[in-house]
Design an enzyme around this catalytic site. Structure first.
Site, short mmCIF file in Angstrom:
data_model
loop_
_atom_site.label_atom_id
_atom_site.label_comp_id
_atom_site.label_asym_id
_atom_site.label_seq_id
_atom_site.Cartn_x
_atom_site.Cartn_y
_atom_site.Cartn_z
N MET A 278 -2.46 -7.26 6.42
CA MET A 278 -3.45 -8.00 5.79
C MET A 278 -3.16 -8.66 4.56
SD MET A 278 -6.41 -5.30 6.38
CE MET A 278 -6.53 -4.20 7.77
N SER A 279 -1.70 -8.82 4.17
CA SER A 279 -1.30 -9.25 2.87
C SER A 279 -0.12 -10.32 3.24
CB SER A 279 -0.97 -8.21 1.95
OG SER A 279 0.00 -7.78 2.51
N TYR B 191 -9.25 -9.79 1.75
CA TYR B 191 -10.54 -9.30 1.97
C TYR B 191 -11.15 -8.70 0.82
CZ TYR B 191 -7.91 -4.96 2.28
OH TYR B 191 -7.09 -3.99 1.82
N GLU B 192 -10.62 -8.55 -0.51
CA GLU B 192 -11.39 -7.95 -1.30
C GLU B 192 -11.97 -9.14 -2.27
OE1 GLU B 192 -8.87 -5.00 -4.02
OE2 GLU B 192 -7.17 -6.23 -2.83
N SER C 43 0.79 -1.17 -0.12
CA SER C 43 0.14 0.09 -0.01
C SER C 43 0.78 1.31 -0.11
CB SER C 43 -0.78 0.06 1.35
OG SER C 43 -2.10 -0.80 1.15
N HIS D 247 -3.09 1.14 -4.77
CA HIS D 247 -2.51 0.14 -5.44
C HIS D 247 -2.91 0.31 -6.90
CE1 HIS D 247 -1.40 -2.75 -2.15
NE2 HIS D 247 -2.11 -1.90 -1.35
N ASN E 85 2.21 2.71 10.97
CA ASN E 85 1.29 2.75 11.95
C ASN E 85 1.61 2.25 13.27
OD1 ASN E 85 -0.34 1.18 10.19
ND2 ASN E 85 -1.23 0.77 12.02
N HIS F 3 -6.47 4.23 6.93
CA HIS F 3 -5.91 3.79 5.55
C HIS F 3 -5.15 5.23 5.17
CE1 HIS F 3 -4.61 1.30 2.37
NE2 HIS F 3 -5.08 1.89 1.39
N ALA G 142 2.66 -2.36 3.63
CA ALA G 142 2.58 -1.53 4.81
C ALA G 142 2.01 -2.12 6.02
CB ALA G 142 1.51 -0.64 4.62
N HIS H 235 -6.04 -8.43 -2.21
CA HIS H 235 -6.08 -8.77 -0.72
C HIS H 235 -7.11 -9.59 -0.50
CE1 HIS H 235 -4.13 -4.60 -0.92
NE2 HIS H 235 -3.49 -5.06 -0.03
#
Ligand SMILES: O=P(O)(O)O[C@H]1O[C@H](CO)[C@@H](O)[C@H]1O
Length: 304
Positions: free
Chosen positions: A241-242, A111-112, A56, A87, A265, A279, A140, A109
């Site tokens: 998440m990846s 979740y997508e 990201s 992306h 973060n 995000h 990230a 990802h």
């Protein structure tokens, strides 16, 4: 509109037609069809020795590719697309430091895509078909380790693949022997020689660089403080998440991997003084650190 509000507003320049069907990632012949479709887009032979996946906000790494041939994901029949801000959604072929690379300027990802980790890792198989032997994967991530600051880089030395442990491995249901070994070993998933090379590069550049364990959660919600504490307890230093599904597929293909996280973060460990994670913040930190991260990747490639 801040970036986090745009997650579903399709801000990509390459919007696929609504009838853009996605291939079955568990059908090897479908994979070969996608590869042929990519080859058919250009009239020069496409090949690469190194694959790169931009996390990201880290598409700037792709901007380092010299003489790029740019193929938007939306123009590849059967290929998934991404709508996540940060992306771009391009496959790039070109060179970095004289080495042939293929770069995913944007990833998929789970979740997508209904947690279809096999589909999300499909581009790794595609890059393998173009000849890559090495893959550099970036993401990230939220920092758990108390020594981490915004913008730090963490080499991934090992991972905890939470969705995989919960039944979402990208290797489930692969019956075609051309995929490789079902029982893939992850003993050297993040290759030690490449990590040592990356450490030497960071030292030469006088860069702050950590090594640690990356944990992948399913997302897309950020983790609660109790969940972050759980991950800390089991030895994780950064979370995202990846990445894990991509590295597993790469290892099944026999690709040597190097992975790093940009700490965008600081993950909340204390519910009483926790702060909002967004995000937009992730992209902001990635923007500030992007040049450093891409120069790091270029120097690693130059020294491979
Ligand atoms: O892993 P990359 O693609 O860097 O993206 C990370 O950033 C997003 C959350 O801000 C999530 O998609 C997380 O996985």
């Amino acid at each position: 509109m801040v970036a986090s509000d745009m997650l579903h507003s399709n801000n990509n320049t390459h919007v696929p037609p609504p009838d853009h069907p996605v291939i079955n990632p568990k059908n090897y012949d479908d994979l070969l069809t996608v590869v042929s479709a990519i080859r058919a887009q250009v009239d020069v032979p496409l090949e690469a020795e190194i694959g790169i996946i931009c996390g990201s906000g880290l598409g700037v790494i792709g901007d380092q590719v010299e003489n790029p041939i740019v193929i938007p994901y939306s123009k590849i029949p059967g290929f998934p697309v991404t709508n996540v801000p940060g992306h771009k959604g391009n496959l790039l072929f070109g060179t970095i430091a004289g080495k042939k690379v293929v770069c995913m300027q944007g990833r998929f990802h789970p979740y997508e895509h209904q947690m279809n980790t096999a589909l999300c890792a499909l581009p790794v198989r595609v890059m393998h078909q173009f000849g890559i032997k090495t893959m550099i994967v970036s993401n990230a991530a939220g920092g758990i380790n108390k020594n981490f600051q915004y913008g730090d880089l963490m080499l991934i030395k090992d991972h905890i693949f939470l969705p995989g442990l919960a039944g979402h491995s990208p290797l489930i249901g692969l019956k075609d022997p051309r995929y490789g070994r079902l029982f893939t070993s992850l003993h050297d998933a993040y290759n030690k020689d490449l990590r040592n090379l990356a450490i030497a590069v960071a030292n030469a550049k006088k860069m702050r660089l950590f090594e640690g364990v990356f944990v992948m959660s399913g997302g897309p919600q950020y983790e609660s403080p109790a969940e972050v504490n759980m991950f800390k307890t089991v030895g994780a230093d950064a979370l995202g998440m990846s990445t894990c599904h991509e590295v597993i597929v790469a290892r099944q293909c026999g690709i040597t991997c190097l992975g790093f996280s940009l700490i965008t973060n600081i993950a909340n460990l204390n519910v009483e003084n926790s702060v909002e994670v967004s995000h937009a913040e992730v992209l902001e930190t990635a923007k500030e650190a992007g040049e450093r991260a891409s120069s790091f990747v270029c120097d690693i490639i130059a020294n491979m």
